[in-house]
Design an enzyme around this catalytic site. Sequence first.
Site, PDB file in Angstrom:
ATOM      1  N   HIS A 258       0.816  -1.134  -0.028  1.00 25.08           N
ATOM      2  CA  HIS A 258      -0.099   0.075   0.060  1.00 25.08           C
ATOM      3  C   HIS A 258       0.945   1.259   0.173  1.00 25.08           C
ATOM      4  CE1 HIS A 258       0.902  -0.680   4.271  1.00 25.08           C
ATOM      5  NE2 HIS A 258       0.483   0.639   4.553  1.00 25.08           N
ATOM      6  N   HIS A 260       1.378   4.042   2.006  1.00 28.28           N
ATOM      7  CA  HIS A 260       1.702   4.443   3.322  1.00 28.28           C
ATOM      8  C   HIS A 260       3.280   4.975   3.254  1.00 28.28           C
ATOM      9  CE1 HIS A 260      -1.592   3.760   6.633  1.00 28.28           C
ATOM     10  NE2 HIS A 260      -1.545   5.229   6.173  1.00 28.28           N
ATOM     11  N   ASP A 262       5.711   4.666   5.235  1.00 29.71           N
ATOM     12  CA  ASP A 262       6.798   3.731   5.603  1.00 29.71           C
ATOM     13  C   ASP A 262       7.001   2.584   4.722  1.00 29.71           C
ATOM     14  OD1 ASP A 262       4.246   3.331   6.667  1.00 29.71           O
ATOM     15  OD2 ASP A 262       4.848   1.712   7.905  1.00 29.71           O
ATOM     16  N   HIS A 263       6.339   2.484   3.481  1.00 32.43           N
ATOM     17  CA  HIS A 263       6.421   1.507   2.800  1.00 32.43           C
ATOM     18  C   HIS A 263       6.760   1.945   1.290  1.00 32.43           C
ATOM     19  CE1 HIS A 263       4.155  -1.534   5.177  1.00 32.43           C
ATOM     20  NE2 HIS A 263       3.976  -0.601   5.852  1.00 32.43           N
ATOM     21  N   ASP A 380       0.354  -4.295   5.838  1.00 29.49           N
ATOM     22  CA  ASP A 380      -0.454  -3.638   6.927  1.00 29.49           C
ATOM     23  C   ASP A 380      -1.782  -3.814   6.986  1.00 29.49           C
ATOM     24  OD1 ASP A 380       2.043  -2.488   7.403  1.00 29.49           O
ATOM     25  OD2 ASP A 380       1.362  -0.531   7.868  1.00 29.49           O
ATOM     26  N   HIS A 455       7.248  -4.796  11.141  1.00 30.38           N
ATOM     27  CA  HIS A 455       6.577  -3.717  11.318  1.00 30.38           C
ATOM     28  C   HIS A 455       6.340  -3.281  12.923  1.00 30.38           C
ATOM     29  CE1 HIS A 455       3.408  -0.487  10.722  1.00 30.38           C
ATOM     30  NE2 HIS A 455       4.065  -0.438   9.433  1.00 30.38           N
TER      31      HIS A 455
END
Lengths: 505, 278
Positions: A258, A260, A262-263, A380, A455
């Site tokens: 996805h 976000h 942090d990805h 996530d 994570h």
Amino acid sequence: MKNKAGANRLESILWVLSGGIGVIFLFLGLGFLILPEVFAIAFFAEPARAVGINSLRGDFGALFLGMSFFCLLGTLTSYRWLLLVPIVFLGFVITGRLISFAVDGLPMVMAGTLISELMFLTVLILYLIFYSLKSDSQSSSPVLKVLYSRQFLVIAGIVIVLVAGAFMSHRQIATRLWEKVASGRISRQNVFGELPDGLHVGLAGTGSPMPDAKRKGVCTFVKAGKHLFIVDSGPGSTLNLELMQIPLGDIDAVLLTHFHSDHIAAIGELMLKAWANGVRKNPLKIIGPEGVDTVVNGFNQAFSFDTKYRHAHHGDAVAPLEGAGGTPETIKVFNEDKGTVFFQTNDLKVTAFLVDHRPVEPAIGFRFDYKGRSVVISGDTLPCDSLRHQAEGVDLLLHEALQPEMLRVMNQAGAASGREVVANVSMDILTYHTFTEEAARIARDANVRHLVLFHIIPPTPAAVFQSAFVGNSKKYYKGPITFGVDGLLFSMPPNSTKILKKWFL
Amino acid sequence: MKTKRILIIVIALFVIGVLIRLGLPAVMTGMGLHKEYEGQRYLLSQGKALIITTSHDRLGDGGDKTGVFGSEMTIPYYEFREGRMHVDVASIKGGELPIDPKSFIWFIKSEHDDRFLADPVFQGKVKNSLKIDDIDFTKYDIIFLAGGWGAAYDLGYSKVLGQKITEAYAAGKVIGGVCHGLLGLLLAQDENGHPLVKGRKITAVTDKQINELGISITPQHPERDLKAAGVEFESATAFRDMFANHVVIDGRIVSGQNQNAGAEVVNLMMKVAGGTRR
């Protein structure tokens, strides 16, 4: 008479002080043994790699416990000359610090520690001198005699000359060493290529958006036979991939769960490094759910200047323009249970499936099947049935994990100190992540062979918090649970049940 | 000799005291009080739950203090929260709702009560509970009725509550509760205007438990009054019924016999409301 009374008083003072020093060393030794990372912070000695905790417990613990042992033994028994052991250690510690001040060119932050060590050394030496003066020559220990012997002085002199020589020719040694290190690094590039056939899953980033000194943003690499995939590209993770010597030029595709931060934050750097260091002839393929084109085109645009500079500087041999940047490819997952197979060869099958990370929609997870071995990467998500279904019987389940109790404490601390953003965020994120114990129940329900938590929320600055993070999970899931750390590699040989855990950073 | 004997007695008393302090809560749990829920848990992401409690704080006129039984509110609150739901707390009259002080006695209270006592957010919701008159129940996915002796004075008599539950049920919401809380269903109606509880399978506090605890002064008794309203009453029993546990699902109505059923009822309510296993 008076003199003797004074001497006795002095001796008791020295006795108490030496005992105190022994107790301080005992405290430090036990501290390093039990809470290594916490004590390492006080000594500015946090290990650069997670495995360094081993040396903290072992080496640092042993140094202080050893000093404590002999210090207390010397104080509490009549073998006063045993104090020589902590004296020698302290002498070397102080020498090391002084050399560091002279050589390393860093601020003298450890000066305070040096002063206390000097004080300790003074006390112990005074005590020993006092002891040897008080006792007549016959009862004086043979050990002390050895110290004054000619042979010993000669050997000590040689050692001092050698060390001094080494520091005087510091530069020459450094230059020589660099040749070895540099050529070693370049030639080590084959370690990854030499991995045996099988399914290999490496953790290049196991963090979350919360700052974590030990963890980069989420990033996992999967090597299945000749194919190489990167799943997610969290902040800082490209650096880890490079340190792990992953041949970025050989990446088949980068898969995004996805969008976000942090990805995806390191996608620009990953595309650039894969191109300019890996000499790609075609752009990096970046596969993700709907919206991936916006993300990839944005990164392409942001890095367009750098692309021009690199090409202008290095030319076609290193940075051929046609290989720059990335090309987006959208996966559409329609069937909630089955998922979508988007990559398939004779041996390898890669499946994308929907997870529940609302309001982030769509969010997906991935499953890799290679020669009878399998791994599911959750992305996530809240606990969800599609993941449970996909994870059925897999060898390795990488599941995101959040520890609500630890987060609740942070929330209350945030509220108490008036940091409302901390308080609010720490509550909000509860609603779209999976709790550690839930991940364990999913692993149990799906009959997973090995559960890896990643994570990690909240960041756990020391290994001692791992048990708090894992909580009651072991009650639910009887298989092995690995608390994810950057640098771990899981290797699964074809058609077997073995899962080998290695260190790869 | 004498001092030695006294010393031994003091030490023995101290040891016994420590054993009771540490052991009694475990014994109570072992017998069935607030037994840990080990069944499947659920979550209802983005959902909203409403916990309703009594506003009545006395047993009889000027009698002992009472109110909602602590754990019948705290366990559901935290189970809903762990099920990722937004939770509001309401009472018949609104404002600070009364909690039965006996439910916080050290060998009776649950770990969720301890959590409540250290949780300023939840405490704020209890101090300023919503008034049921001001709430649209159909905005919630789940309506949970908490019990305690206080509920026997107002839940079953509140026409507003009856009306609001009627609306929520008609809107397809999941209704449930434990203990005396289920008296709150008495004045509600189903889609056809019949009494909601008539012919339904429901459990609640038994007459036996009320007799065992010797508190029959309250105007309503769940077993007696629900049966009178046509409920197919179900229950379990134990050597004391406060240690028994029973849960019933009938369509969108989920009931639990007493405080021990909180976690199970809440999770089954989230399941019935379309929740996901967690």
